[in-house]
Design a protein around this motif. Structure first.
Motif, PDB file in Angstrom:
ATOM      1  N   LYS A 172       0.726  -1.097  -0.067  1.00  0.00           N
ATOM      2  CA  LYS A 172      -0.136   0.077  -0.021  1.00  0.00           C
ATOM      3  C   LYS A 172       0.846   1.168  -0.165  1.00  0.00           C
ATOM      4  CE  LYS A 172      -4.233  -1.890   2.287  1.00  0.00           C
ATOM      5  NZ  LYS A 172      -5.185  -1.812   3.430  1.00  0.00           N
ATOM      6  N   ARG A 173       1.871   1.225   0.751  1.00  0.00           N
ATOM      7  CA  ARG A 173       2.851   2.383   0.921  1.00  0.00           C
ATOM      8  C   ARG A 173       3.460   2.623  -0.546  1.00  0.00           C
ATOM      9  NH1 ARG A 173       4.345   3.828   6.337  1.00  0.00           N
ATOM     10  NH2 ARG A 173       3.466   2.551   7.690  1.00  0.00           N
ATOM     11  N   ALA A 174       3.666   1.238  -1.021  1.00  0.00           N
ATOM     12  CA  ALA A 174       4.470   1.343  -2.459  1.00  0.00           C
ATOM     13  C   ALA A 174       3.850   2.151  -3.485  1.00  0.00           C
ATOM     14  CB  ALA A 174       5.009   0.071  -2.517  1.00  0.00           C
ATOM     15  N   LEU A 175       2.437   1.747  -3.607  1.00  0.00           N
ATOM     16  CA  LEU A 175       1.369   2.067  -4.605  1.00  0.00           C
ATOM     17  C   LEU A 175       1.097   3.624  -4.290  1.00  0.00           C
ATOM     18  CD1 LEU A 175      -0.833  -1.083  -4.823  1.00  0.00           C
ATOM     19  CD2 LEU A 175       0.541  -0.070  -6.721  1.00  0.00           C
ATOM     20  N   VAL A 176       0.921   3.917  -3.353  1.00  0.00           N
ATOM     21  CA  VAL A 176       0.572   5.610  -2.991  1.00  0.00           C
ATOM     22  C   VAL A 176       1.736   6.218  -3.330  1.00  0.00           C
ATOM     23  CG1 VAL A 176       0.131   7.121  -1.085  1.00  0.00           C
ATOM     24  CG2 VAL A 176      -0.935   5.042  -1.132  1.00  0.00           C
ATOM     25  N   TRP A 177       3.191   5.831  -3.015  1.00  0.00           N
ATOM     26  CA  TRP A 177       4.205   6.508  -3.461  1.00  0.00           C
ATOM     27  C   TRP A 177       4.436   6.526  -5.055  1.00  0.00           C
ATOM     28  CZ3 TRP A 177       8.660   5.226  -5.907  1.00  0.00           C
ATOM     29  CH2 TRP A 177       9.641   6.302  -5.807  1.00  0.00           C
ATOM     30  N   LEU A 178       4.324   5.327  -5.587  1.00  0.00           N
ATOM     31  CA  LEU A 178       4.374   5.470  -7.134  1.00  0.00           C
ATOM     32  C   LEU A 178       3.423   6.207  -7.914  1.00  0.00           C
ATOM     33  CD1 LEU A 178       4.772   1.569  -7.496  1.00  0.00           C
ATOM     34  CD2 LEU A 178       6.618   2.953  -7.928  1.00  0.00           C
ATOM     35  N   SER A 179       2.272   6.226  -7.334  1.00  0.00           N
ATOM     36  CA  SER A 179       1.443   7.216  -7.928  1.00  0.00           C
ATOM     37  C   SER A 179       1.660   8.699  -7.833  1.00  0.00           C
ATOM     38  CB  SER A 179      -0.142   6.920  -7.629  1.00  0.00           C
ATOM     39  OG  SER A 179      -0.887   7.852  -7.912  1.00  0.00           O
ATOM     40  N   SER A 180       1.748   9.228  -6.085  1.00  0.00           N
ATOM     41  CA  SER A 180       2.197  10.426  -5.987  1.00  0.00           C
ATOM     42  C   SER A 180       3.493  10.949  -6.334  1.00  0.00           C
ATOM     43  CB  SER A 180       2.129  10.517  -4.622  1.00  0.00           C
ATOM     44  OG  SER A 180       3.057   9.854  -3.989  1.00  0.00           O
ATOM     45  N   SER A 181       4.450  10.279  -6.746  1.00  0.00           N
ATOM     46  CA  SER A 181       5.838  10.543  -7.221  1.00  0.00           C
ATOM     47  C   SER A 181       5.826  10.548  -8.875  1.00  0.00           C
ATOM     48  CB  SER A 181       6.824   9.720  -6.658  1.00  0.00           C
ATOM     49  OG  SER A 181       6.559   8.319  -7.084  1.00  0.00           O
ATOM     50  N   GLY A 182       4.809  10.245  -9.542  1.00  0.00           N
ATOM     51  CA  GLY A 182       4.878  10.219 -10.774  1.00  0.00           C
ATOM     52  C   GLY A 182       5.609   9.202 -11.399  1.00  0.00           C
ATOM     53  N   ILE A 183       5.994   8.187 -10.680  1.00  0.00           N
ATOM     54  CA  ILE A 183       6.685   6.978 -11.315  1.00  0.00           C
ATOM     55  C   ILE A 183       5.867   6.054 -12.066  1.00  0.00           C
ATOM     56  CG2 ILE A 183       7.976   4.824 -10.786  1.00  0.00           C
ATOM     57  CD1 ILE A 183       9.380   7.470  -9.906  1.00  0.00           C
ATOM     58  N   THR A 184       4.375   6.098 -11.872  1.00  0.00           N
ATOM     59  CA  THR A 184       3.582   5.348 -12.525  1.00  0.00           C
ATOM     60  C   THR A 184       2.498   6.410 -12.833  1.00  0.00           C
ATOM     61  OG1 THR A 184       2.181   4.732 -10.476  1.00  0.00           O
ATOM     62  CG2 THR A 184       3.807   3.017 -11.277  1.00  0.00           C
ATOM     63  N   ASN A 185       1.806   5.910 -13.949  1.00  0.00           N
ATOM     64  CA  ASN A 185       0.753   6.681 -14.403  1.00  0.00           C
ATOM     65  C   ASN A 185      -0.838   5.886 -14.439  1.00  0.00           C
ATOM     66  OD1 ASN A 185       0.687   5.146 -16.653  1.00  0.00           O
ATOM     67  ND2 ASN A 185       2.451   6.224 -17.707  1.00  0.00           N
ATOM     68  N   SER A 186      -1.555   6.558 -15.105  1.00  0.00           N
ATOM     69  CA  SER A 186      -2.999   5.852 -14.948  1.00  0.00           C
ATOM     70  C   SER A 186      -3.139   4.736 -15.637  1.00  0.00           C
ATOM     71  CB  SER A 186      -4.011   7.014 -15.633  1.00  0.00           C
ATOM     72  OG  SER A 186      -3.698   7.074 -16.989  1.00  0.00           O
ATOM     73  N   TYR A 187      -2.126   4.245 -16.631  1.00  0.00           N
ATOM     74  CA  TYR A 187      -2.171   3.110 -17.452  1.00  0.00           C
ATOM     75  C   TYR A 187      -1.428   1.979 -16.700  1.00  0.00           C
ATOM     76  CZ  TYR A 187      -0.946  -0.458 -20.609  1.00  0.00           C
ATOM     77  OH  TYR A 187      -0.751  -1.946 -21.128  1.00  0.00           O
ATOM     78  N   ASN A 188      -0.168   2.296 -16.263  1.00  0.00           N
ATOM     79  CA  ASN A 188       0.897   1.235 -15.741  1.00  0.00           C
ATOM     80  C   ASN A 188       0.705   1.180 -14.166  1.00  0.00           C
ATOM     81  OD1 ASN A 188       2.345   3.497 -14.660  1.00  0.00           O
ATOM     82  ND2 ASN A 188       3.755   3.363 -16.522  1.00  0.00           N
TER      83      ASN A 188
END
Length: 226
Positions: A172-188
């Motif tokens: 959960k921590r990883a996914l929140v950070w990946l999204s907020s930091s822009g590492i991942t986008n709406s697709y990946n």
């Protein structure tokens, strides 16, 4: 007893399917780049620094799916397919392991509990099968020995269940950070979530399998007492 074996075989089959699914997901998402050029190592360092953690090193370890965080040495150890890869799988795995480092830094209670149990579980694992075997052979003369073996096994079952919230929270921590930091986008981002969910299933099945085995030994002890 027959119903137990049906349950045990069912869990074994599910465990194999979960592992097979995880291997497929790893291969699939390891071929899909995040698009930002950041390797697993880069992602790990960024997540650590974004969380104000500068005393944890990111290192390389051999093997596949051998990624882990070591709280004793404060190292995030990334496997060959993660450390230098810029895939969505590498980003998800690296962030997940850094999630454990964040848990450690924030003194996350379940992680502290799991870490405290490690030496107990290591000791139990080293002798419990011998104690259980001896307890079954010597049940009539020394019935307490089998129960000692069951207690030792119970510590490993407890460890498996404490591991569940630790792993789920790290994801959960990883996914929140990946999204907020822009590492991942709406697709990946959905792909990263799918990868970590598949990994979490392995811990769920392992915990259920351990519980089923514990119940089996208890049934043996209860049956021999009658």
């Amino acid at each position: 007893m027959v119903s137990y074996w049906v349950l045990f075989i069912g869990i074994a089959v599910v465990s194999w399917l979960v592992q097979f699914n995880l291997q497929n997901k790893f291969k699939k998402y390891s071929k899909i780049a995040t698009g930002n050029g950041m390797t697993g190592r880069d992602v790990a360092l960024k997540m650590l620094h974004d969380n104000g953690i500068y005393d944890v090193q990111v290192t390389h370890t051999s093997g596949q799916l051998t990624d882990h965080y070591n709280p004793l040495t404060k190292t995030v150890n990334l496997s060959e397919g993660v450390y230098e890869s810029d895939s969505i799988m590498a980003a998800a795995v690296a962030a997940h392991e850094c999630g454990h480092a964040v848990q450690h830094a924030r003194m996350y209670a379940p992680l502290k509990m799991r870490s405290a149990l490690v030496p107990v579980v290591n000791f139990s694992s080293s002798i419990m099968m011998w104690v259980l075997l001896a307890g079954m052979l010597m049940f009539r003369s020394f019935p307490q020995l089998l129960w000692i073996g069951i207690i030792l096994f119970a510590t490993t079952t407890l460890f498996s269940f404490i591991t569940l919230p630790v792993e789920i929270n790290a994801s959960k921590r990883a996914l929140v950070w990946l999204s907020s930091s822009g590492i991942t986008n709406s697709y990946n981002h959905l792909q990263a979530e799918d990868a970590l969910r598949s990994a979490a299933y392995t811990y769920v099945v392992a915990a259920l399998g351990s519980l089923a085995t514990l119940i089996y030994y208890i049934m043996i002890a209860m049956g021999r007492r009658e």
